[in-house]
Design an enzyme around this catalytic site. Structure first.
Site, PDB file in Angstrom:
ATOM      1  N   SER A   1     -11.081 -12.292 131.667  1.00 51.81           N
ATOM      2  CA  SER A   1     -10.255 -11.124 131.377  1.00 51.81           C
ATOM      3  C   SER A   1      -9.401 -10.777 132.595  1.00 51.81           C
ATOM      4  O   SER A   1      -9.924 -10.442 133.659  1.00 51.81           O
ATOM      5  CB  SER A   1     -11.130  -9.924 131.021  1.00 51.81           C
ATOM      6  OG  SER A   1     -10.326  -8.758 131.024  1.00 51.81           O
TER       7      SER A   1
ATOM      8  N   GLY B   1     -12.899  -0.091 127.197  1.00 49.35           N
ATOM      9  CA  GLY B   1     -12.204   0.839 128.088  1.00 49.35           C
ATOM     10  C   GLY B   1     -12.235   0.459 129.557  1.00 49.35           C
ATOM     11  O   GLY B   1     -11.286   0.730 130.279  1.00 49.35           O
TER      12      GLY B   1
ATOM     13  N   ASP C   1     -17.507  -9.612 124.310  1.00 47.67           N
ATOM     14  CA  ASP C   1     -16.690  -9.033 125.379  1.00 47.67           C
ATOM     15  C   ASP C   1     -17.410  -7.847 126.024  1.00 47.67           C
ATOM     16  O   ASP C   1     -17.650  -6.832 125.360  1.00 47.67           O
ATOM     17  CB  ASP C   1     -15.347  -8.589 124.773  1.00 47.67           C
ATOM     18  CG  ASP C   1     -14.373  -8.065 125.801  1.00 47.67           C
ATOM     19  OD1 ASP C   1     -14.690  -8.090 126.996  1.00 47.67           O
ATOM     20  OD2 ASP C   1     -13.276  -7.633 125.381  1.00 47.67           O
TER      21      ASP C   1
ATOM     22  N   GLY D   1     -14.743 -10.637 132.799  1.00 47.26           N
ATOM     23  CA  GLY D   1     -13.768 -10.098 133.745  1.00 47.26           C
ATOM     24  C   GLY D   1     -14.321 -10.095 135.150  1.00 47.26           C
ATOM     25  O   GLY D   1     -14.043 -10.984 135.954  1.00 47.26           O
TER      26      GLY D   1
HETATM   27  C1  DX5 Z   1     -13.352  -3.776 128.216  1.00 47.29           C
HETATM   28  C2  DX5 Z   1     -12.510  -4.998 128.021  1.00 47.29           C
HETATM   29  C3  DX5 Z   1     -13.140  -6.221 128.568  1.00 47.29           C
HETATM   30  C4  DX5 Z   1     -13.371  -6.169 130.051  1.00 47.29           C
HETATM   31  C5  DX5 Z   1     -14.559  -7.024 130.357  1.00 47.29           C
HETATM   32  O1  DX5 Z   1     -12.817  -2.753 127.472  1.00 47.29           O
HETATM   33  O2  DX5 Z   1     -12.276  -5.235 126.632  1.00 47.29           O
HETATM   34  O3  DX5 Z   1     -12.420  -7.385 128.195  1.00 47.29           O
HETATM   35  O4  DX5 Z   1     -12.272  -6.640 130.799  1.00 47.29           O
HETATM   36  O5  DX5 Z   1     -14.907  -6.853 131.684  1.00 47.29           O
HETATM   37  P1  DX5 Z   1     -16.330  -7.279 132.233  1.00 47.29           P
HETATM   38  O6  DX5 Z   1     -16.476  -8.750 131.959  1.00 47.29           O
HETATM   39  O7  DX5 Z   1     -16.236  -6.942 133.676  1.00 47.29           O
HETATM   40  O8  DX5 Z   1     -17.364  -6.483 131.487  1.00 47.29           O
HETATM   41 ZN    ZN Z   2     -11.387  -7.225 126.023  1.00 47.47          ZN
END
Ligand code: DX5
Ligand code: ZN
Length: 214
Positions: A7, A141, A174, A196
């Protein structure tokens, strides 16, 4: 399938091109793009102006995750901006079908998403109407949240339903994905893992991506 979609939300936007080049060289399969409007979720990320550099510098398919109200107003523009897939939240709309049709008319892959507090059964009627479903394993979020363990049973449930009906719909997960839980998520039936912070905050992001694919 075992796909990893880093992400870009957790990338360094001061050095976006370098981060995208790292993604290009890595074993990442897609680039996940989180669009937040400050209304559907209590955070604002970025929008169309960043689609251009991402399309320019990233050689991987762009997996767009819209966390916005009224996705019907914008899905076509994200398709035109180079999205490989466009997803939006089921709980953000009254009827997803006309919006899915807008995306399909652009020959772009469709994805329906739900937050952790939405009954996973609500996705069942759409499993044969989309290319992918995205189960949020944190509340949409913010990056860097902790994985919600109840997601595991939801993955197994959707996997069973997809297999029973012999569909090819992908399951994407996700939120809170990392090198420690990736294998378990794939084993439960996930096809695509978004990560992410576990990628971009890792000392060696390419290695983290490689390890998640094992
Ligand atoms: C959250 C997003 C995710 C986020 C994931 O609302 O939809 O895609 O970037 O981040 P991590 O992997 O750090 O939980
Ligand atoms: Zn996402």
């Amino acid at each position: 399938m075992k796909l990893i979609a880093p992400s870009v939300l957790s990338a360094d936007f001061g050095h976006l091109a370098q981060d995208l080049e790292m993604i290009n060289r890595s074993e990442a399969d897609w680039l996940h793009i989180d669009v937040m409007d400050g209304t559907f979720v209590p955070n604002i990320s970025f929008g169309f102006p960043l689609m251009e550099p991402m399309r320019k510098y990233c050689t991987k398919p762009l997996d767009v995750h819209l966390m916005i109200v009224h996705p019907e107003k914008y899905v076509e523009r994200f398709c035109d901006a180079g999205a490989w897939s466009v997803g939006f939240h089921l709980e953000a709309v009254e009827d997803p079908m006309p919006i899915l049709d807008l995306i399909k008319a652009k020959k772009v892959r469709t994805c329906l998403t739900i937050n952790p507090d939405i009954d996973v059964k609500r996705l069942v009627p759409y499993l044969d109407k989309v290319d992918m479903v995205l189960l949020m394993s944190v509340f949409a979020g913010f990056g860097g949240q902790k994985f919600i363990p109840e997601t595991m049973d939801k993955i197994r449930f959707i996997r069973q339903e997809i297999d029973r009906r012999q569909l090819h719909t992908l399951i994407e997960i996700d939120g809170g994905v990392n090198t420690a839980n990736a294998a378990e998520l794939f084993a439960a039936g996930a096809d695509v893992l978004v990560a992410g912070s576990a990628v971009f905050n890792a000392p060696d992001p390419s290695l983290a991506i490689h390890q998640m694919k094992q």
